[in-house]
Design a protein around this motif. Structure first.
Motif, PDB file in Angstrom:
ATOM      1  N   MET A 184      -1.832   4.331   6.029  1.00 25.70           N
ATOM      2  CA  MET A 184      -0.820   3.768   5.126  1.00 25.70           C
ATOM      3  C   MET A 184      -1.517   2.880   4.099  1.00 25.70           C
ATOM      4  SD  MET A 184       2.833   2.171   5.871  1.00 25.70           S
ATOM      5  CE  MET A 184       2.545   0.982   7.136  1.00 25.70           C
ATOM      6  N   ASN A 185      -1.090   3.019   2.856  1.00 26.82           N
ATOM      7  CA  ASN A 185      -1.646   2.133   1.838  1.00 26.82           C
ATOM      8  C   ASN A 185      -0.612   1.079   1.453  1.00 26.82           C
ATOM      9  OD1 ASN A 185       0.172   3.244   0.007  1.00 26.82           O
ATOM     10  ND2 ASN A 185      -1.277   4.866  -0.546  1.00 26.82           N
ATOM     11  N   VAL A 186      -0.961   0.210   0.535  1.00 25.69           N
ATOM     12  CA  VAL A 186      -0.095  -0.931   0.245  1.00 25.69           C
ATOM     13  C   VAL A 186       1.226  -0.493  -0.387  1.00 25.69           C
ATOM     14  CG1 VAL A 186      -1.146  -1.433  -2.008  1.00 25.69           C
ATOM     15  CG2 VAL A 186      -0.055  -3.268  -0.724  1.00 25.69           C
ATOM     16  N   ARG A 187       1.222   0.595  -1.159  1.00 25.65           N
ATOM     17  CA  ARG A 187       2.474   1.053  -1.789  1.00 25.65           C
ATOM     18  C   ARG A 187       3.482   1.485  -0.717  1.00 25.65           C
ATOM     19  NH1 ARG A 187       3.881   6.205  -3.416  1.00 25.65           N
ATOM     20  NH2 ARG A 187       1.762   6.906  -2.978  1.00 25.65           N
ATOM     21  N   LEU A 188       3.020   2.307   0.249  1.00 25.26           N
ATOM     22  CA  LEU A 188       3.910   2.754   1.323  1.00 25.26           C
ATOM     23  C   LEU A 188       4.335   1.569   2.189  1.00 25.26           C
ATOM     24  CD1 LEU A 188       2.067   6.034   2.350  1.00 25.26           C
ATOM     25  CD2 LEU A 188       4.157   5.814   1.004  1.00 25.26           C
ATOM     26  N   TYR A 189       3.398   0.640   2.403  1.00 26.08           N
ATOM     27  CA  TYR A 189       3.702  -0.551   3.216  1.00 26.08           C
ATOM     28  C   TYR A 189       4.834  -1.355   2.582  1.00 26.08           C
ATOM     29  CZ  TYR A 189       2.966  -5.195   5.269  1.00 26.08           C
ATOM     30  OH  TYR A 189       3.131  -6.413   5.884  1.00 26.08           O
ATOM     31  N   VAL A 190       4.747  -1.567   1.268  1.00 25.70           N
ATOM     32  CA  VAL A 190       5.774  -2.356   0.579  1.00 25.70           C
ATOM     33  C   VAL A 190       7.121  -1.635   0.636  1.00 25.70           C
ATOM     34  CG1 VAL A 190       6.519  -3.129  -1.711  1.00 25.70           C
ATOM     35  CG2 VAL A 190       4.205  -3.642  -0.917  1.00 25.70           C
ATOM     36  N   TRP A 191       7.117  -0.323   0.416  1.00 21.54           N
ATOM     37  CA  TRP A 191       8.380   0.422   0.481  1.00 21.54           C
ATOM     38  C   TRP A 191       8.967   0.384   1.889  1.00 21.54           C
ATOM     39  CZ3 TRP A 191      11.727   2.089  -2.958  1.00 21.54           C
ATOM     40  CH2 TRP A 191      11.311   2.225  -4.285  1.00 21.54           C
ATOM     41  N   GLN A 192       8.111   0.516   2.908  1.00 21.97           N
ATOM     42  CA  GLN A 192       8.653   0.535   4.267  1.00 21.97           C
ATOM     43  C   GLN A 192       9.212  -0.828   4.665  1.00 21.97           C
ATOM     44  OE1 GLN A 192       6.175   1.433   7.674  1.00 21.97           O
ATOM     45  NE2 GLN A 192       7.676   2.870   8.410  1.00 21.97           N
ATOM     46  N   ARG A 193       8.496  -1.900   4.306  1.00 21.38           N
ATOM     47  CA  ARG A 193       8.991  -3.236   4.648  1.00 21.38           C
ATOM     48  C   ARG A 193      10.237  -3.582   3.839  1.00 21.38           C
ATOM     49  NH1 ARG A 193       5.565  -2.212   7.858  1.00 21.38           N
ATOM     50  NH2 ARG A 193       4.354  -3.696   9.075  1.00 21.38           N
TER      51      ARG A 193
END
Lengths: 108, 243
Positions: free
Chosen positions: A1-10
């Motif tokens: 997971m990269n930061v873009r997916l992390y931000v969307w998931q959170r």
């Protein structure tokens, strides 16, 4: 997971937190009151509030679940990042379609 | 362990990636460390045994091994605290290729420190005045909590995510990056945050906390990684890094 997916998931998780509480409260309310399907539909049909609430819920859930499934696939299946992404875009689109169809059925 | 016992039975990993445990009998001594046991075998029973150590006092981080299934610094681990019924099983660290016996190839571990931009990037020259850093500043306190790493590789060996994702930078490299992110003198944070925000970076961590559980220095790399997750998310939202 990269930061873009992390931000969307959170972000989608944060959005769903109050929506889950509303959803659970509605379930308790409807079952305690012994409401029939007709009673519920009478309240939801034509309601912009219910359409917005569950529409948002479905969109957030589709994004959140797709990212989570992508993580599981990249970590536990032989699929590479690209194949996992393609699969989970399709999975998220299917969730979105099914969810929005269900929302449409109770508000339209 | 009974006081009456005079010998330990020790199973040591022999071979490379493929190999087997071989048993040795080692005299039991007072205040004996696991490293003492390995050294006894090499000096008195089998000089072909390969293992690594240097300082013997918990500073250099060379002597980490798997002791009865758990990664430990062997020089500071007393036999009396880990032996089960007079027996020790000592193997090489997990998650690293075995070179021979108890010595692992730690290149991947240290290369990931470089990938995580774990090197200090100076922001001034020797002709500039030195930055005054207050010990009670929040950034210094955050760096302080993570700074005593001895590079032993125990967290890397204990980490489930490292085990299943060979691209994951691992707890030690990310913990190092966190100390530099909080270093007011460092000028490398744009590249560092981008490096730890990519696939295999801090967001791959599942917060199982094995790194914290086994760190011999009682550091908490999971907390450092959580700090990186927050810092990289903020940088991403401000458009400072791309994904």
């Amino acid at each position: 997971m990269n930061v873009r997916l992390y931000v969307w998931q959170r972000a989608t998780a944060a959005l769903m937190l109050p929506l889950v509480l509303v959803h659970v409260t509605v379930i308790f309310y409807a079952t305690r009151r012994g409401m029939t399907a007709a009673d519920i539909l009478a309240r939801t049909r034509g309601s912009i509030v219910w359409a917005a609430l569950y529409g948002t819920f479905v969109i957030a859930a589709a994004i959140h679940a797709a990212i989570g499934v992508r993580n599981v696939l990249t970590e536990w299946s032989p699929l590479g990042e690209r194949a996992a992404s393609l699969f989970t875009v399709a999975f998220g689109a299917a969730l979105l379609l099914l969810g929005l169809r269900a929302v449409a059925a109770v508000v339209l | 362990m009974s006081d009456a016992r005079s010998e330990l039975t020790v199973s040591l990993w022999r071979g490379a990636q493929q190999g087997r445990y071989e048993r040795y009998n080692v005299p039991l001594r007072e205040n004996q460390t696991v490293l003492d046991v390995v050294t006894f075998v090499q000096r008195h029973l089998d000089p072909t045994l390969s293992y690594r150590f240097a300082c013997r006092v918990g500073v250099c981080g060379s002597c980490a091994m798997t002791v009865n299934g758990r990664p430990r610094w062997t020089c500071r681990t007393h036999v009396s605290t880990v032996a089960k019924a007079g027996h020790l099983e000592i193997g090489p660290l997990e998650n690293l290729p075995v070179i021979k016996d108890l010595a692992t190839d730690m290149r991947a571990f240290f290369e990931k420190w470089q990938q995580a931009k774990g090197a200090f990037v100076p922001s001034k020259t020797r002709h500039d005045a030195i930055d005054a850093i207050r010990p009670d500043s929040p950034a210094r306190i955050a760096a302080d909590a993570a700074i005593e790493c001895i590079n032993c590789g125990i967290c890397y060996a204990a980490c489930d995510t490292v085990r299943w994702n060979p691209d994951y930078l691992g707890p030690a490299a990310l913990n190092r990056a966190w100390t530099l992110v909080n270093d007011a003198r460092d000028a490398g944070n744009a590249a560092r945050l981008a490096a730890v925000a990519a696939a295999g970076g801090c967001h791959a961590c599942h917060s199982h906390q094995s790194c914290q559980e086994y760190c011999p220095q009682a550091l908490n790399p999971t907390a450092s990684i959580a700090g990186l997750k927050r810092r990289t998310a903020a940088a991403y939202l401000r458009g400072e890094i791309k994904a």
